[in-house]
Design a protein around this motif. Structure first.
Motif, PDB file in Angstrom:
ATOM      1  N   LEU A  35     -31.948 -21.927  23.810  1.00  0.00           N
ATOM      2  CA  LEU A  35     -30.940 -22.822  24.388  1.00  0.00           C
ATOM      3  C   LEU A  35     -31.607 -23.946  25.189  1.00  0.00           C
ATOM      4  CD1 LEU A  35     -28.238 -20.205  25.439  1.00  0.00           C
ATOM      5  CD2 LEU A  35     -28.171 -21.832  23.521  1.00  0.00           C
ATOM      6  N   GLY A  36     -32.701 -23.593  25.875  1.00  0.00           N
ATOM      7  CA  GLY A  36     -33.438 -24.605  26.650  1.00  0.00           C
ATOM      8  C   GLY A  36     -33.981 -25.682  25.713  1.00  0.00           C
ATOM      9  N   GLN A  37     -34.489 -25.246  24.562  1.00  0.00           N
ATOM     10  CA  GLN A  37     -35.032 -26.199  23.592  1.00  0.00           C
ATOM     11  C   GLN A  37     -33.917 -27.096  23.053  1.00  0.00           C
ATOM     12  OE1 GLN A  37     -38.292 -26.482  23.018  1.00  0.00           O
ATOM     13  NE2 GLN A  37     -37.904 -28.250  21.688  1.00  0.00           N
ATOM     14  N   LEU A  38     -32.777 -26.460  22.777  1.00  0.00           N
ATOM     15  CA  LEU A  38     -31.624 -27.208  22.276  1.00  0.00           C
ATOM     16  C   LEU A  38     -31.208 -28.255  23.308  1.00  0.00           C
ATOM     17  CD1 LEU A  38     -29.723 -27.111  19.819  1.00  0.00           C
ATOM     18  CD2 LEU A  38     -28.290 -25.508  21.084  1.00  0.00           C
ATOM     19  N   ASP A  39     -31.124 -27.813  24.549  1.00  0.00           N
ATOM     20  CA  ASP A  39     -30.707 -28.728  25.624  1.00  0.00           C
ATOM     21  C   ASP A  39     -31.698 -29.876  25.812  1.00  0.00           C
ATOM     22  OD1 ASP A  39     -28.471 -27.269  26.079  1.00  0.00           O
ATOM     23  OD2 ASP A  39     -29.295 -26.121  27.763  1.00  0.00           O
ATOM     24  N   SER A  40     -32.957 -29.618  25.488  1.00  0.00           N
ATOM     25  CA  SER A  40     -33.962 -30.683  25.647  1.00  0.00           C
ATOM     26  C   SER A  40     -33.731 -31.815  24.645  1.00  0.00           C
ATOM     27  CB  SER A  40     -35.373 -30.115  25.448  1.00  0.00           C
ATOM     28  OG  SER A  40     -35.642 -29.953  24.059  1.00  0.00           O
ATOM     29  N   TYR A  46     -42.873 -34.227  16.524  1.00  0.00           N
ATOM     30  CA  TYR A  46     -43.697 -34.980  15.577  1.00  0.00           C
ATOM     31  C   TYR A  46     -45.193 -34.800  15.794  1.00  0.00           C
ATOM     32  CZ  TYR A  46     -39.221 -37.387  15.230  1.00  0.00           C
ATOM     33  OH  TYR A  46     -37.902 -37.671  15.081  1.00  0.00           O
ATOM     34  N   ASP A  47     -45.551 -34.483  17.044  1.00  0.00           N
ATOM     35  CA  ASP A  47     -46.984 -34.406  17.344  1.00  0.00           C
ATOM     36  C   ASP A  47     -47.282 -32.994  17.867  1.00  0.00           C
ATOM     37  OD1 ASP A  47     -45.663 -34.461  19.705  1.00  0.00           O
ATOM     38  OD2 ASP A  47     -46.632 -36.256  20.497  1.00  0.00           O
ATOM     39  N   ARG A  48     -48.458 -32.812  18.437  1.00  0.00           N
ATOM     40  CA  ARG A  48     -48.770 -31.487  18.999  1.00  0.00           C
ATOM     41  C   ARG A  48     -48.350 -31.496  20.467  1.00  0.00           C
ATOM     42  NH1 ARG A  48     -51.932 -27.111  20.431  1.00  0.00           N
ATOM     43  NH2 ARG A  48     -53.030 -28.112  22.130  1.00  0.00           N
ATOM     44  N   SER A  49     -47.078 -31.224  20.704  1.00  0.00           N
ATOM     45  CA  SER A  49     -46.595 -31.260  22.091  1.00  0.00           C
ATOM     46  C   SER A  49     -45.506 -30.202  22.265  1.00  0.00           C
ATOM     47  CB  SER A  49     -46.038 -32.655  22.429  1.00  0.00           C
ATOM     48  OG  SER A  49     -44.886 -32.900  21.643  1.00  0.00           O
ATOM     49  N   GLY A  50     -45.003 -30.102  23.481  1.00  0.00           N
ATOM     50  CA  GLY A  50     -43.864 -29.237  23.776  1.00  0.00           C
ATOM     51  C   GLY A  50     -44.092 -27.796  23.356  1.00  0.00           C
ATOM     52  N   VAL A  51     -43.044 -27.217  22.811  1.00  0.00           N
ATOM     53  CA  VAL A  51     -43.082 -25.793  22.507  1.00  0.00           C
ATOM     54  C   VAL A  51     -44.076 -25.477  21.381  1.00  0.00           C
ATOM     55  CG1 VAL A  51     -41.152 -25.795  20.857  1.00  0.00           C
ATOM     56  CG2 VAL A  51     -41.561 -23.794  22.277  1.00  0.00           C
ATOM     57  N   VAL A  52     -44.316 -26.458  20.519  1.00  0.00           N
ATOM     58  CA  VAL A  52     -45.299 -26.257  19.439  1.00  0.00           C
ATOM     59  C   VAL A  52     -46.697 -26.114  20.054  1.00  0.00           C
ATOM     60  CG1 VAL A  52     -46.445 -27.394  17.484  1.00  0.00           C
ATOM     61  CG2 VAL A  52     -43.949 -27.321  17.605  1.00  0.00           C
ATOM     62  N   ALA A  53     -47.027 -27.001  20.971  1.00  0.00           N
ATOM     63  CA  ALA A  53     -48.341 -26.925  21.632  1.00  0.00           C
ATOM     64  C   ALA A  53     -48.444 -25.635  22.450  1.00  0.00           C
ATOM     65  CB  ALA A  53     -48.554 -28.146  22.525  1.00  0.00           C
ATOM     66  N   ASP A  54     -47.354 -25.261  23.120  1.00  0.00           N
ATOM     67  CA  ASP A  54     -47.382 -24.011  23.905  1.00  0.00           C
ATOM     68  C   ASP A  54     -47.682 -22.821  23.002  1.00  0.00           C
ATOM     69  OD1 ASP A  54     -46.690 -25.489  26.062  1.00  0.00           O
ATOM     70  OD2 ASP A  54     -44.575 -24.845  26.094  1.00  0.00           O
ATOM     71  N   PHE A  55     -46.976 -22.773  21.866  1.00  0.00           N
ATOM     72  CA  PHE A  55     -47.192 -21.660  20.937  1.00  0.00           C
ATOM     73  C   PHE A  55     -48.643 -21.667  20.465  1.00  0.00           C
ATOM     74  CE2 PHE A  55     -45.362 -18.527  17.962  1.00  0.00           C
ATOM     75  CZ  PHE A  55     -46.466 -18.330  17.149  1.00  0.00           C
ATOM     76  N   GLU A  56     -49.117 -22.826  20.047  1.00  0.00           N
ATOM     77  CA  GLU A  56     -50.478 -22.895  19.487  1.00  0.00           C
ATOM     78  C   GLU A  56     -51.529 -22.527  20.538  1.00  0.00           C
ATOM     79  OE1 GLU A  56     -50.788 -26.757  17.685  1.00  0.00           O
ATOM     80  OE2 GLU A  56     -49.462 -26.204  16.023  1.00  0.00           O
TER      81      GLU A  56
END
Ligand SMILES: Cc1ncc(COP(=O)(O)O)c(C=O)c1O
Length: 429
Positions: A35-40, A46-56
């Motif tokens: 839900l937090g991601q949705l709200d964001s 598109y790049d290596r940022s946000g939740v994708v970067a956190d996961f990686e």
């Protein structure tokens, strides 16, 4: 000791209602991440940022490896790994026949040819048999840590060293598994994991590739992460950087909502793997009360299984009706999770490996170059069952599942111990 009629023979089932192992759990904190991601408002990254970067970052830390790349599926991660190590038309790759087909099918996209290898009795890759199939075209080995049990990586790496081959690990069943204390996925040139909904780390759909090699990482980004990510992340001095804006025609980006759901799971993975050891021991103990049933994929001192599932072999000379009868009996008593892994039929039984085709080349060689008696035996005699991991807040639910397995196996074992016909040589409990 009871002697009730089995549900499969028309009796009442021992469980009042059928029980299935539920995964993933929809825990409140994971929902909040989504839900937090949705709200964001960031529904595409598109790049290596946000939740994708956190996961990686978390994945690389877990693996103690330099690069991780989240993808849209495990299949995409495998394709990226194969392209990453530079496979192309005419190359041969030694592949297990005992695996899910997505371990090998992406090779067809590159015009590389999977050459199928039989497995060991526990379903893991047999490096000795693979050695017999090496040719001058062989470029790589792909192995799958089936059901979570690590392959014997020492023998596989020795074979790879001997012939100068790359190794790709399909870890789609094996998030958190360890070989000699080291996480699987970090042994070869690249590791690939599915994050599909049933997997130990579950995004719904998704995948991840990990590698210690800059060239593999860059090529993988080029294949499926064109424009911003590739432009910002690829080595600007690398030979393929000039194609970073356009990529090569595929888009393998993951959906941020799925990644958000999965990212919070990573920190708990080591505890889950510990919990799974205990649950797997108990499930094995319960089933092995049935004479003729044997667990095949238990952890050993060197091989810590992730216990994605536990695989059992049923001896048809001991249990009349063999595996199929036992699966029906367990299902009828109320455990739907006892299951024949049909989607993991050995690859040599599937059309695409019997008569391989590729979108980019016409093959002039066969995938099938030997017989596969061990995999055939596993396909005929084994069933699998999920192994819980008791994530925080769901311990009771998983304990109830274990109790259901205990009740069902106890009823069947008791019944068989009193039947001359069904259990052909059953010893008393
Ligand atoms: C062993 C194995 N390899 C590869 C895959 C492919 O993963 P995905 O379904 O995420 O593409 C799976 C998942 O189903 C799998 O079990």
């Amino acid at each position: 000791m009871r002697d009730e009629i089995l549900a499969v023979d028309g009796g009442n089932s021992v469980l009042p209602a059928s029980i299935e192992y539920k995964w993933p759990k929809l825990r409140a904190d994971w929902r909040d991440c989504v839900l937090g991601q949705l709200d964001s408002g960031k529904l595409s990254i598109y790049d290596r940022s946000g939740v994708v970067a956190d996961f990686e970052d978390s994945w690389s830390k877990l693996l103690d490896i330099e690069f991780s790349l989240v993808t849209s599926s495990g299949t995409a991660a495998l394709h990226s790994a194969f392209y990453g190590i530079g496979l192309g038309p005419g190359d041969e790759v030694l592949c297990p026949t005992y695996t899910f087909f997505a371990t090998a099918v992406p090779l067809l996209q590159l015009g590389a040819l999977p050459v199928l290898v039989d497995c060991k009795p526990d379903g893991s890759f047999d490096a000795e048999l693979a050695a017999d199939l090496v040719t001058e075209r062989t470029k790589a080995i792909v192995v799958t840590h089936m059901w979570g049990l690590p392959c014997e990586m020492t023998a596989i790496l020795a074979l790879a060293d001997r012939y100068g081959l790359d190794v790709v690990e399909d870890c789609s069943h094996a998030h958190g598994a360890r070989y000699r204390g080291r996480p699987v996925g970090a042994f070869g040139s690249a590791g690939a994991w599915s994050l599909q909904t049933q997997k130990i780390i579950a995004a719904g759909e998704g995948g991840v590739l990990a590698t210690g090699r800059r060239d593999v990482y860059d090529r993988a980004q080029l294949l499926g992460h064109f424009n911003k990510r590739a432009v910002r992340e690829m080595d600007t001095e690398g030979p393929l950087y000039r194609y970073a804006t356009t990529g090569l025609g595929l888009k393998y980006r993951a959906h941020p909502l799925g990644v958000a759901f999965a990212a919070g799971q990573i920190a708990e993975l080591p505890q889950w793997i510990d919990a799974k050891q205990d649950y797997a021991n108990r499930i094995a103990e319960y089933f092995q009360r049935i004479d003729g049933v044997r667990a095949l994929t238990m952890s050993t001192a060197e091989r810590t299984s992730a216990h994605y599932a536990l695989l059992f072999e049923v001896d048809p000379e001991v249990v009349e009706g063999g595996r199929d009868w036992l699966v029906r009996a367990c299902n009828a008593e109320g455990i739907g999770d006892v299951d024949v892994p049909k989607a993991t039929s050995p690859l040599h039984t599937l059309e695409v490996f019997q008569d391989p085709v590729s979108p980019v080349v016409k093959y002039d060689k066969e995938c099938i170059r030997s017989s596969y008696p061990v995999a055939d035996r596993l396909a005929a005699r084994t069933f699998k069952i999920s192994v819980p991991c008791a994530p925080r807040g769901h311990e009771d639910e998983d304990d109830r599942y274990l109790e259901a397995v205990r009740l069902v196996t106890e009823k069947i074992a008791d019944h068989l111990s009193r039947q001359d016909g069904r259990s052909l040589r059953h010893s008393p409990l």
